[in-house]
Scaffold this active site. Sequence first.
Site, mmCIF file in Angstrom:
data_model
loop_
_atom_site.group_PDB
_atom_site.id
_atom_site.type_symbol
_atom_site.label_atom_id
_atom_site.label_comp_id
_atom_site.label_asym_id
_atom_site.label_seq_id
_atom_site.Cartn_x
_atom_site.Cartn_y
_atom_site.Cartn_z
ATOM 1 N N THR A 189 0.947 -1.138 0.184
ATOM 2 C CA THR A 189 0.090 0.146 -0.054
ATOM 3 C C THR A 189 0.939 1.378 -0.189
ATOM 4 O OG1 THR A 189 -0.029 -0.086 2.441
ATOM 5 C CG2 THR A 189 -1.976 -1.058 1.144
ATOM 6 N N GLN A 228 10.343 -12.474 28.562
ATOM 7 C CA GLN A 228 11.259 -13.375 28.369
ATOM 8 C C GLN A 228 12.818 -13.101 28.071
ATOM 9 O OE1 GLN A 228 9.212 -16.462 25.977
ATOM 10 N NE2 GLN A 228 11.181 -17.595 25.518
ATOM 11 N N GLY A 255 12.973 -10.496 16.822
ATOM 12 C CA GLY A 255 13.924 -11.268 16.656
ATOM 13 C C GLY A 255 15.378 -10.108 16.328
ATOM 14 N N HIS A 303 -3.882 6.987 1.380
ATOM 15 C CA HIS A 303 -4.057 6.317 -0.134
ATOM 16 C C HIS A 303 -5.312 6.956 -0.312
ATOM 17 C CE1 HIS A 303 -3.998 3.445 -3.025
ATOM 18 N NE2 HIS A 303 -3.223 3.094 -2.936
ATOM 19 N N TYR A 330 -6.997 -8.467 10.730
ATOM 20 C CA TYR A 330 -6.119 -7.043 11.331
ATOM 21 C C TYR A 330 -6.175 -7.140 12.666
ATOM 22 C CZ TYR A 330 -5.106 -2.415 11.521
ATOM 23 O OH TYR A 330 -4.193 -1.014 11.679
ATOM 24 N N LYS A 340 16.159 -8.081 19.298
ATOM 25 C CA LYS A 340 16.932 -9.002 20.347
ATOM 26 C C LYS A 340 18.364 -9.134 20.093
ATOM 27 C CE LYS A 340 16.931 -13.613 22.215
ATOM 28 N NZ LYS A 340 16.912 -14.973 21.347
ATOM 29 N N LYS A 363 -0.355 -12.803 8.739
ATOM 30 C CA LYS A 363 1.257 -13.075 8.456
ATOM 31 C C LYS A 363 2.110 -11.884 8.779
ATOM 32 C CE LYS A 363 2.787 -16.058 5.351
ATOM 33 N NZ LYS A 363 2.807 -16.927 4.069
ATOM 34 N N ARG A 413 -11.139 4.577 3.428
ATOM 35 C CA ARG A 413 -11.074 5.245 5.195
ATOM 36 C C ARG A 413 -11.915 6.819 4.790
ATOM 37 N NH1 ARG A 413 -5.262 4.325 8.008
ATOM 38 N NH2 ARG A 413 -4.349 4.100 5.988
HETATM 39 N N1 LIG Z 1 -3.441 5.345 10.187
HETATM 40 C C1 LIG Z 1 -4.254 4.867 11.071
HETATM 41 O O1 LIG Z 1 -5.091 5.822 11.311
HETATM 42 C C2 LIG Z 1 -3.714 3.750 11.823
HETATM 43 C C3 LIG Z 1 -4.602 3.440 12.948
HETATM 44 C C4 LIG Z 1 -4.083 2.493 13.759
HETATM 45 C C5 LIG Z 1 -2.983 1.733 13.513
HETATM 46 N N2 LIG Z 1 -2.155 2.083 12.245
HETATM 47 C C6 LIG Z 1 -0.997 1.304 12.116
HETATM 48 O O2 LIG Z 1 -0.080 2.226 11.736
HETATM 49 C C7 LIG Z 1 0.921 1.440 10.748
HETATM 50 C C8 LIG Z 1 0.778 2.291 9.283
HETATM 51 O O3 LIG Z 1 -0.431 2.540 8.967
HETATM 52 P P1 LIG Z 1 -0.615 3.585 7.491
HETATM 53 O O4 LIG Z 1 -1.942 4.230 7.712
HETATM 54 O O5 LIG Z 1 0.402 4.434 7.499
HETATM 55 O O6 LIG Z 1 -0.983 2.525 6.427
HETATM 56 P P2 LIG Z 1 -0.065 2.328 5.178
HETATM 57 O O7 LIG Z 1 -1.025 1.244 4.544
HETATM 58 O O8 LIG Z 1 -0.274 3.583 4.443
HETATM 59 O O9 LIG Z 1 1.167 1.886 5.597
HETATM 60 C C9 LIG Z 1 1.455 0.649 5.663
HETATM 61 C C10 LIG Z 1 2.823 0.212 5.032
HETATM 62 O O10 LIG Z 1 3.371 -1.024 4.969
HETATM 63 C C11 LIG Z 1 3.712 -1.624 4.239
HETATM 64 N N3 LIG Z 1 3.561 -3.078 4.201
HETATM 65 C C12 LIG Z 1 2.640 -3.862 4.239
HETATM 66 N N4 LIG Z 1 2.724 -5.047 4.537
HETATM 67 C C13 LIG Z 1 4.121 -5.317 4.368
HETATM 68 C C14 LIG Z 1 4.907 -6.335 4.637
HETATM 69 N N5 LIG Z 1 4.518 -7.631 4.584
HETATM 70 N N6 LIG Z 1 6.243 -6.105 4.500
HETATM 71 C C15 LIG Z 1 6.925 -4.810 4.430
HETATM 72 N N7 LIG Z 1 6.023 -3.826 4.203
HETATM 73 C C16 LIG Z 1 4.662 -3.864 4.075
HETATM 74 C C17 LIG Z 1 2.738 -1.051 3.219
HETATM 75 O O11 LIG Z 1 3.463 -1.229 1.715
HETATM 76 C C18 LIG Z 1 2.819 0.402 3.367
HETATM 77 O O12 LIG Z 1 3.934 1.184 2.899
HETATM 78 C C19 LIG Z 1 -0.112 0.178 10.443
HETATM 79 O O13 LIG Z 1 0.987 -0.855 11.168
HETATM 80 C C20 LIG Z 1 -1.216 0.317 10.773
HETATM 81 O O14 LIG Z 1 -1.833 -0.855 11.442
HETATM 82 C C21 LIG Z 1 -2.661 3.194 11.524
#
Ligand SMILES: NC(=O)c1ccc[n+]([C@@H]2O[C@H](COP(=O)([O-])OP(=O)(O)OC[C@H]3O[C@@H](n4cnc5c(N)ncnc54)[C@H](O)[C@@H]3O)[C@@H](O)[C@H]2O)c1
Length: 318
Positions: free
Chosen positions: A40, A165, A105, A184, A148, A108, A94, A189
Amino acid sequence: MSLVRKRVLVTGGAGFLGSHLCERLLADGHDVLCVDNYFTGRKTNIAHLFSSPYFETLRHDVTFPLYVEVDEIYNLACPASPIHYQFDPVQTTKTSVVGAINMLGLAKRVKARVFQASTSEVYGDPTVHPQTEDYRGNVNPLGPRACYDEGKRAAETLFFDYHRQHRTRIKVVRIFNTYGPRMHPNDGRVVSNFIVQALRGEPITLYGDGSQTRAFCFVTDMVEAFVRMMGTGDEVTGPVNVGNPHEIAVRGLAETIIRLTNSKSTIEYRPLPQDDPTQRCPDISLARALLDWQPTVALEDGLERTISYFAKLLSTEK
Ligand SMILES: NC(=O)c1ccc[n+]([C@@H]2O[C@H](COP(=O)([O-])OP(=O)(O)OC[C@H]3O[C@@H](n4cnc5c(N)ncnc54)[C@H](O)[C@@H]3O)[C@@H](O)[C@H]2O)c1
């Protein structure tokens, strides 16, 4: 500027929050490694940082191990909007779970501090308002949002087990709705949806009757909270709620956006999706006490900055 240049890894660094965080860490004088699989995230979010000799990017999926030498890790990698995280729910779980194991990991091994971007979704459809960190939530483990919600809950479990641990230095924040430039445009959203529809003069699709409330935090405020959390002493592990406690009904948000964009859009009502929470509002007393933090950007100011970002983006699409 920070006095000590740290090597900081940001997973999900090309995403909405991650790109703002990379920008902030560079401005603070750190050496930033942005890791992203671009599911994304977009290169255009970070293109303006490429000229810095202290900025590096790596295309990598966090479900695979990563071996780098760093002092701090911000683990943000995970699609965050329902449209994206439900596209491949197995990969979403995943990413949260295996991604957390890999980053823990690494932390650590290199003795780095590790920050976890958790979410208010760990509270599910809450029965307690506003939500404090000790509320254990009301999550449907079988529903379409579970990949999620449960993925993020399991990641929190892993963070606290690594801490107990292996004495890993962890920092867990639970992020509530955040908005701002570089969201995005098609992620469904509510803020980005409404702004894009208003700018295009299309009907604004409102799910439910619009009385459900949300509380929105501007991205620069959120990044400030992240940096403050990482800067706390080792005894501060979280979880800490971070978000804006100022609630607004979704209908009110639609009306404000129509006004700020001078749009002729009308509001179109649709049925509420399954498991969509009716109310979500953080109690940020802990963040105030531990981080001396609270949001400072007023909703209309933040919306105006977000609207000008989307207006520019849409004009280049024509
Ligand atoms: N924006 C919000 O309101 C909000 C609220 C709660 C939690 N979060 C958390 O904050 C973090 C960032 O959210 P965001 O809004 O910037 O979303 P986003 O989708 O813009 O950013 C997520 C990023 O992670 C990357 N990504 C996804 N899967 C991946 C993988 N397997 N390996 C490597 N990169 C991967 C995507 O390409 C993207 O650049 C997320 O963990 C989300 O759960 C965001």
